[in-house]
Design an enzyme around this catalytic site. Structure first.
Site, short mmCIF file in Angstrom:
data_model
loop_
_atom_site.label_atom_id
_atom_site.label_comp_id
_atom_site.label_asym_id
_atom_site.label_seq_id
_atom_site.Cartn_x
_atom_site.Cartn_y
_atom_site.Cartn_z
N ASP A 71 0.80 -1.22 0.00
CA ASP A 71 0.00 0.00 0.00
C ASP A 71 0.84 1.28 0.00
O ASP A 71 2.06 1.23 0.15
CB ASP A 71 -0.96 -0.01 1.21
CG ASP A 71 -0.26 -0.43 2.51
OD1 ASP A 71 0.99 -0.37 2.58
OD2 ASP A 71 -0.96 -0.81 3.46
N ASN A 107 -7.29 -2.44 14.58
CA ASN A 107 -8.68 -2.78 14.25
C ASN A 107 -8.78 -4.02 13.36
O ASN A 107 -9.83 -4.30 12.80
CB ASN A 107 -9.38 -1.58 13.59
CG ASN A 107 -8.73 -1.18 12.26
OD1 ASN A 107 -7.77 -1.80 11.81
ND2 ASN A 107 -9.25 -0.14 11.64
N HIS A 124 -7.08 -4.57 10.50
CA HIS A 124 -6.86 -4.39 9.05
C HIS A 124 -5.57 -5.09 8.60
O HIS A 124 -4.65 -5.28 9.38
CB HIS A 124 -6.91 -2.91 8.63
CG HIS A 124 -5.73 -2.07 8.97
ND1 HIS A 124 -5.84 -0.78 9.42
CD2 HIS A 124 -4.39 -2.31 8.90
CE1 HIS A 124 -4.63 -0.27 9.61
NE2 HIS A 124 -3.74 -1.18 9.31
N GLU A 160 -9.56 -2.03 5.42
CA GLU A 160 -10.16 -1.65 6.69
C GLU A 160 -11.45 -2.42 6.95
O GLU A 160 -12.10 -2.90 6.00
CB GLU A 160 -10.49 -0.14 6.66
CG GLU A 160 -9.27 0.77 6.53
CD GLU A 160 -8.55 0.99 7.86
OE1 GLU A 160 -8.58 0.10 8.74
OE2 GLU A 160 -7.94 2.06 8.01
C1 GLP Z 1 -0.36 0.29 8.71
C2 GLP Z 1 -0.12 -0.51 7.40
C3 GLP Z 1 -0.32 -1.98 7.66
C4 GLP Z 1 0.33 -2.30 8.99
C5 GLP Z 1 -0.48 -1.71 10.11
C6 GLP Z 1 0.17 -1.81 11.48
O1 GLP Z 1 -1.23 1.32 8.60
N1 GLP Z 1 -0.90 -0.13 6.27
O2 GLP Z 1 0.26 -2.71 6.59
O3 GLP Z 1 0.38 -3.69 9.18
O4 GLP Z 1 -0.91 -0.42 9.80
O5 GLP Z 1 1.20 -0.89 11.66
P1 GLP Z 1 2.30 -1.04 12.77
O6 GLP Z 1 3.13 -2.20 12.40
O7 GLP Z 1 3.07 0.24 12.74
O8 GLP Z 1 1.58 -1.26 14.06
#
Ligand code: GLP
Length: 253
Positions: free
Chosen positions: A66, A134, A136, A141
């Site tokens: 993404d 959440n 995702h 989402e």
């Molecule tokens: C982000 C990314 C996800 C990631 C998640 C958790 O927004 N788009 O791919 O797995 O949220 O992030 P973090 O590893 O910083 O907790």
């Protein structure tokens, strides 16, 4: 579904990196599905160490999940910059073999189509995932529906709040992103979902238990034939408590 619980995230990262090294070494044209966020950072550190010890990525293609809409690759909080900073600059992957959706184009629908073509031509051998608080995955989402292909998404409030730590203020977090859909993730030969810290414990438990539901996108991984949740003690807390409770109930009738 395999669940591996390690004493800390560094050990977990060594495990995940070893799985990836095996795929890179034994596949002719390996395709790695890569994620951003703070979770995969220790994994990327470990892959850099493996590279310094002799592992080559020269024949590897990477497909990232993404990117924020509106951020050019030069923006320090873009996922293009993240990948450069944490992995690509240190290894011998060829720039032309790295793929990240562009969030800074006028024609976002065209970019989604282009990215789906890239994915179609590069089926993923191993997909690295984090998980949002959440539930995702990528930026898929919680919603009433889940999308199959690459699409533009409006970020959930809790995602914007969680990711605001990387920006000067919440207002600076883009409220839209371009993300792959669930198809390439479910079609990946192998999925490694990494989660570290207690803040993820609830989402992890909800993903691995109960029915598959669109309100908890990571729960769809339950139908994948080769998925491993790579956890530290914190992220496994709710799961371990539940196991203990089940065990006690079993032992005491
Ligand atoms: C982000 C990314 C996800 C990631 C998640 C958790 O927004 N788009 O791919 O797995 O949220 O992030 P973090 O590893 O910083 O907790």
């Amino acid at each position: 579904m395999n669940i591996r619980i390690f004493s800390d995230e560094r050990t977990a990262a060594v495990y995940a990196a070893a799985v990836i090294e095996y795929v890179v070494q034994t596949t002719e044209h390996p395709v790695l599905g890569l994620a951003t966020g703070s979770t995969p950072v220790p994994l990327y550190d470990q892959l850099v160490e493996f590279h310094q010890a002799g592992l080559s990525f020269a024949h590897v293609t990477t497909i990232n999940l993404d990117e924020y809409v509106g951020l050019p690759p030069s923006h320090p909080q873009s996922y293009h910059a993240f990948m450069e900073e944490h992995l690509f600059r240190y290894i011998d992957v060829r720039k032309e073999n790295t793929n990240i959706p562009r969030g800074d184009v006028q024609d976002l629908a065209g970019e989604c189509k282009r990215y789906d073509e890239v994915i179609k031509n590069h089926p993923i051998d191993v997909q690295v995932l984090g998980i949002g608080v959440n539930g995702h995955i990528g930026f898929n989402e919680p919603d009433s529906v889940l999308k199959v292909g690459t699409h533009v998404v409006t970020l959930a409030e809790e995602t914007i709040a969680a990711n605001s730590r990387f920006f000067a203020s919440t207002q600076e977090v883009p409220n839209r992103a371009i993300t792959v859909g669930l198809q390439p993730i479910l079609r990946a030969k192998k999925v490694l979902l990494l989660a570290f810290g207690e803040a993820k414990a609830q989402a992890v438990m909800q993903a691995i238990s109960g029915d598959v539901r669109t309100s908890l996108p990571a729960s769809i991984l339950q139908v994948h034939p080769n998925v491993t949740f790579v956890l530290d003690q914190g992220a496994a807390r709710v799961f371990l408590e539940e196991e203990k409770r089940k065990h006690a109930t079993y032992n005491h009738g």
